[in-house]
Design an enzyme around this catalytic site. Structure first.
Site, mmCIF file in Angstrom:
data_model
loop_
_atom_site.group_PDB
_atom_site.id
_atom_site.type_symbol
_atom_site.label_atom_id
_atom_site.label_comp_id
_atom_site.label_asym_id
_atom_site.label_seq_id
_atom_site.Cartn_x
_atom_site.Cartn_y
_atom_site.Cartn_z
ATOM 1 N N PHE A 123 1.461 -7.112 -2.219
ATOM 2 C CA PHE A 123 2.198 -7.190 -1.187
ATOM 3 C C PHE A 123 1.254 -7.774 -0.111
ATOM 4 O O PHE A 123 0.262 -7.678 0.369
ATOM 5 C CB PHE A 123 2.400 -5.715 -0.871
ATOM 6 C CG PHE A 123 3.179 -5.491 0.104
ATOM 7 C CD1 PHE A 123 4.744 -5.287 -0.097
ATOM 8 C CD2 PHE A 123 2.998 -5.290 1.609
ATOM 9 C CE1 PHE A 123 5.479 -5.035 1.186
ATOM 10 C CE2 PHE A 123 3.584 -5.101 2.585
ATOM 11 C CZ PHE A 123 5.037 -5.017 2.360
ATOM 12 N N ASP A 194 -2.978 1.012 -3.605
ATOM 13 C CA ASP A 194 -2.055 1.078 -2.818
ATOM 14 C C ASP A 194 -0.531 1.879 -3.528
ATOM 15 O O ASP A 194 -0.261 1.227 -4.178
ATOM 16 C CB ASP A 194 -1.400 -0.212 -2.235
ATOM 17 C CG ASP A 194 -0.443 -0.057 -0.800
ATOM 18 O OD1 ASP A 194 0.227 0.740 -0.872
ATOM 19 O OD2 ASP A 194 -0.596 -1.115 -0.240
ATOM 20 N N TYR A 219 7.581 5.568 4.725
ATOM 21 C CA TYR A 219 9.085 5.433 5.089
ATOM 22 C C TYR A 219 9.862 4.814 3.942
ATOM 23 O O TYR A 219 10.904 4.488 4.088
ATOM 24 C CB TYR A 219 9.125 4.353 6.344
ATOM 25 C CG TYR A 219 8.519 3.168 6.193
ATOM 26 C CD1 TYR A 219 8.879 2.045 5.252
ATOM 27 C CD2 TYR A 219 7.273 2.904 6.794
ATOM 28 C CE1 TYR A 219 8.070 0.877 5.256
ATOM 29 C CE2 TYR A 219 6.449 1.696 6.755
ATOM 30 C CZ TYR A 219 7.121 0.785 5.921
ATOM 31 O OH TYR A 219 6.186 -0.450 5.797
ATOM 32 N N LYS A 220 9.226 5.014 2.714
ATOM 33 C CA LYS A 220 9.964 4.437 1.483
ATOM 34 C C LYS A 220 10.407 5.602 0.815
ATOM 35 O O LYS A 220 11.561 6.386 1.392
ATOM 36 C CB LYS A 220 9.233 3.398 0.612
ATOM 37 C CG LYS A 220 8.628 2.024 1.353
ATOM 38 C CD LYS A 220 7.693 1.551 0.705
ATOM 39 C CE LYS A 220 7.532 -0.062 1.824
ATOM 40 N NZ LYS A 220 6.333 -0.456 1.144
ATOM 41 N N ARG A 365 16.352 -6.537 -5.743
ATOM 42 C CA ARG A 365 15.801 -5.456 -5.965
ATOM 43 C C ARG A 365 16.950 -4.328 -5.511
ATOM 44 O O ARG A 365 17.456 -4.356 -4.355
ATOM 45 C CB ARG A 365 14.425 -5.028 -5.109
ATOM 46 C CG ARG A 365 13.583 -6.165 -5.316
ATOM 47 C CD ARG A 365 12.073 -5.629 -4.728
ATOM 48 N NE ARG A 365 12.274 -5.680 -3.258
ATOM 49 C CZ ARG A 365 11.230 -4.781 -2.575
ATOM 50 N NH1 ARG A 365 9.900 -4.462 -3.147
ATOM 51 N NH2 ARG A 365 11.412 -4.738 -1.268
#
Ligand SMILES: *Cc1c(COP(=O)(O)O)cnc(C)c1O
Length: 393
Positions: A123, A194, A219-220, A365
Site C-alpha cells: 500500500f 498493517d 474506516y474500512k 476489487r
C-alpha cells in the site's frame, strides 16, 4: 439456486445486522473494504454527541463525557479484534501518522541497523511514510524494497524493521503472520503489521503470532466513517523502551501540568500526539460496539460464504482473471480480478448500480463485508458482473 441463497440468508446468524445499514436502495455496495457504510447506531451516536454532549456540555465534556479518554477507551475496544490486551492498543490519528510514529520509534531503537524492508507494491502510504521517516532520521538509513513474494528471503541481520500488510490491498492474499514474524525474530528485526485490510473481517491474533507492533484503519471493515481515526498496537513489553517521534503533549505523563519538557506517559498512552477528534471517535466507537455483538468466526464464515455465492453466480466470465488466492484459507475479505478493459467494466457496473473499486490499470476489487451484506446481494452482484462482461465481450 435462488432457494439456496434465501436459505443461506435465512440461517445467517449475522442477518439482523443488515437492517442497521441502509445504502441507497438502487445499489449493491461491494466497496466496504474502501469505505464501510454507516450503521444506524453510528448515525444516532453522532447526533447524540454533537447535539447533546458538544452543544450542552461544551468544554466540560472533556471530563464529563470522558472525551479525553477516547483514545485509550477505543483502543481497549479494538484490542479483542486484533488479539491484543486492552492496554496494548490505542486509537488516534490516521494509519499514515501511526506508521510514522512506529517506524520512527523502531528505527531509532536499533540505530546500528540501517534498513527498513518493505515489499514492492505494498500500500503506497506504508512505503511513502517509511521513505519520509528514513530521510528525516538520516545516518545512512534507507528503505529497501523486496520483490513481490520475496519478503522472507530479504529479512536478515541488517534489517532494523519490516513493514508489511497482513492482507494485501491489491490481490487480497493473507500473509502468514506467524511465519514471517518468526523469521524476523530469528535475526532480531522488528516487524510492523498493517492490518488495515484485515481488521473486522479476517481473524487477527497478534499475540499468538508473536507480533509486537501493528497499525490499522478505522474506516474500512470497521465502518467508522470517512477518515475515521486509526489505531496502533504495541505489545506491553516494548512500550516503555520506545520514544514516540511525534512527541505531542497528550502523549506526556501529565499533559495538564503544562510542562516545558516532554516526559512520556507510561504505557501505550505515550503514542498519542494531540487532541483527538471527538466526533470521529464517537462514530468509530458506536461501530465498534455494534461489531462486538458478533464473533470473528461468524464474520469470517459469512464473508467466505458471500464470496462463494458471488463466484458461483459469476461463473467463467469472459476476460476476467482472479488475481488473489483460490484457496479460501489465505484469502481476505475482498476478491480481486484483472480485466484488460477494467475501465469500461467499471463504468458499466456503476450504471447497473454495482459499487466496487478499481485499481488502475486493470484491477477490479469486490469486498464482502459480513455485517452489511446479504447473500442475495452477493448473488445479484455476481450476476450483474457476469451480465456486464457478457455484454462487453
Ligand atoms: C487503507 C490503508 C491505509 C490508509 O492510510 P490512511 O492514513 O488512512 O490514508 C494504510 N495502509 C493500508 C494497508 C491500507 O489498506
Amino acid at each position: 439456486m435462488n432457494d439456496d441463497v434465501a436459505a443461506l440468508d435465512g440461517t445467517d446468524p449475522l442477518a439482523r445486522f443488515r437492517a442497521e445499514f441502509t445504502p441507497p436502495s438502487d445499489q449493491i455496495y461491494l466497496a466496504g473494504h474502501s469505505l464501510g457504510p454507516p450503521s444506524a447506531a453510528v448515525l444516532a451516536r453522532l447526533d447524540a454527541v454533537a447535539r447533546g454532549e458538544w452543544r450542552h456540555t461544551l468544554v466540560a465534556g472533556w471530563h464529563d463525557h470522558d472525551w479525553i479518554g477516547a483514545p485509550l477507551r477505543l483502543g481497549a475496544k479494538i484490542a479483542p479484534l486484533i488479539g491484543a490486551a486492552r492496554d496494548e492498543a490505542l486509537v488516534a490519528d490516521s494509519t499514515s501518522v501511526n506508521l510514522f510514529k512506529l517506524i520512527g520509534a523502531l528505527a531509532q531503537s536499533q540505530p546500528e541497523r540501517k534498513i527498513v524492508l518493505i515489499e514492492r507494491g505494498e500500500f503506497p502510504t506504508d512505503m511513502h511514510i517509511a521513505q519520509g521517516a528514513v530521510s528525516l532520521l538520516g545516518q545512512g538509513r534507507r528503505v529497501v524494497f523486496a520483490p513481490p513474494d520475496g519478503l522472507a528471503d530479504h529479512i536478515d541481520d541488517q534489517v532494523a524493521l519490516v513493514v508489511a500488510s497482513h492482507v494485501h490491498y491489491r490481490d487480497g492474499r493473507i500473509r502468514d503472520m506467524a511465519a514471517l514474524q518468526a523469521r524476523a525474530d530469528a535475526v532480531g528485526a522488528d516487524f510492523i503489521w498493517d492490518v488495515s485490510h484485515s481488521v473486522g473481517v479476517v481473524d487477527i491474533d497478534l499475540a499468538a503470532a508473536g507480533a509486537r507492533f501493528a497499525v490499522g484503519c478505522g474506516y474500512k471493515y470497521l465502518n467508522g466513517g470517512p477518515g475515521a481515526p486509526a489505531f496502533l498496537y504495541v505489545a506491553r513489553a516494548r512500550q516503555a523502551g520506545l520514544a514516540n517521534p511525534i512527541s505531542g503533549w497528550l502523549g506526556a505523563a501529565d499533559p495538564f501540568a503544562f510542562a516545558d519538557l516532554h516526559a512520556p506517559a507510561d504505557g501505550i498512552a505515550r503514542f498519542q500526539a494531540g487532541t483527538p477528534s471527538i466526533l470521529a471517535m464517537a462514530a468509530l466507537e458506536a461501530s465498534l460496539d455494534l461489531l462486538a455483538q458478533s464473533t470473528p468466526a461468524q464474520r469470517r464464515a459469512k464473508c467466505l460464504s458471500l464470496q462463494r455465492v458471488f463466484l458461483a453466480r459469476l461463473g467463467d466470465a469472459p476476460g476476467l482473471t482472479l488475481l488473489g488466492p483460490h484457496d479460501e484459507a489465505i484469502r481476505g475479505g475482498h476478491l480481486a480480478f484483472s480485466h484488460p478493459r477494467a475501465d469500461a467494466v467499471v463504468q458499466a457496473l456503476a450504471g447497473a448500480g454495482l459499487i466496487r473499486d478499481h485499481r488502475p490499470p486493470d484491477v477490479l476489487r469486490f469486498a464482502f463485508s459480513p455485517l452489511t451484506l446479504t447473500h442475495a446481494e452477493a448473488a445479484r452482484g455476481g450476476e450483474l458482473l457476469r451480465a456486464t462482461l457478457g455484454a462487453s465481450a
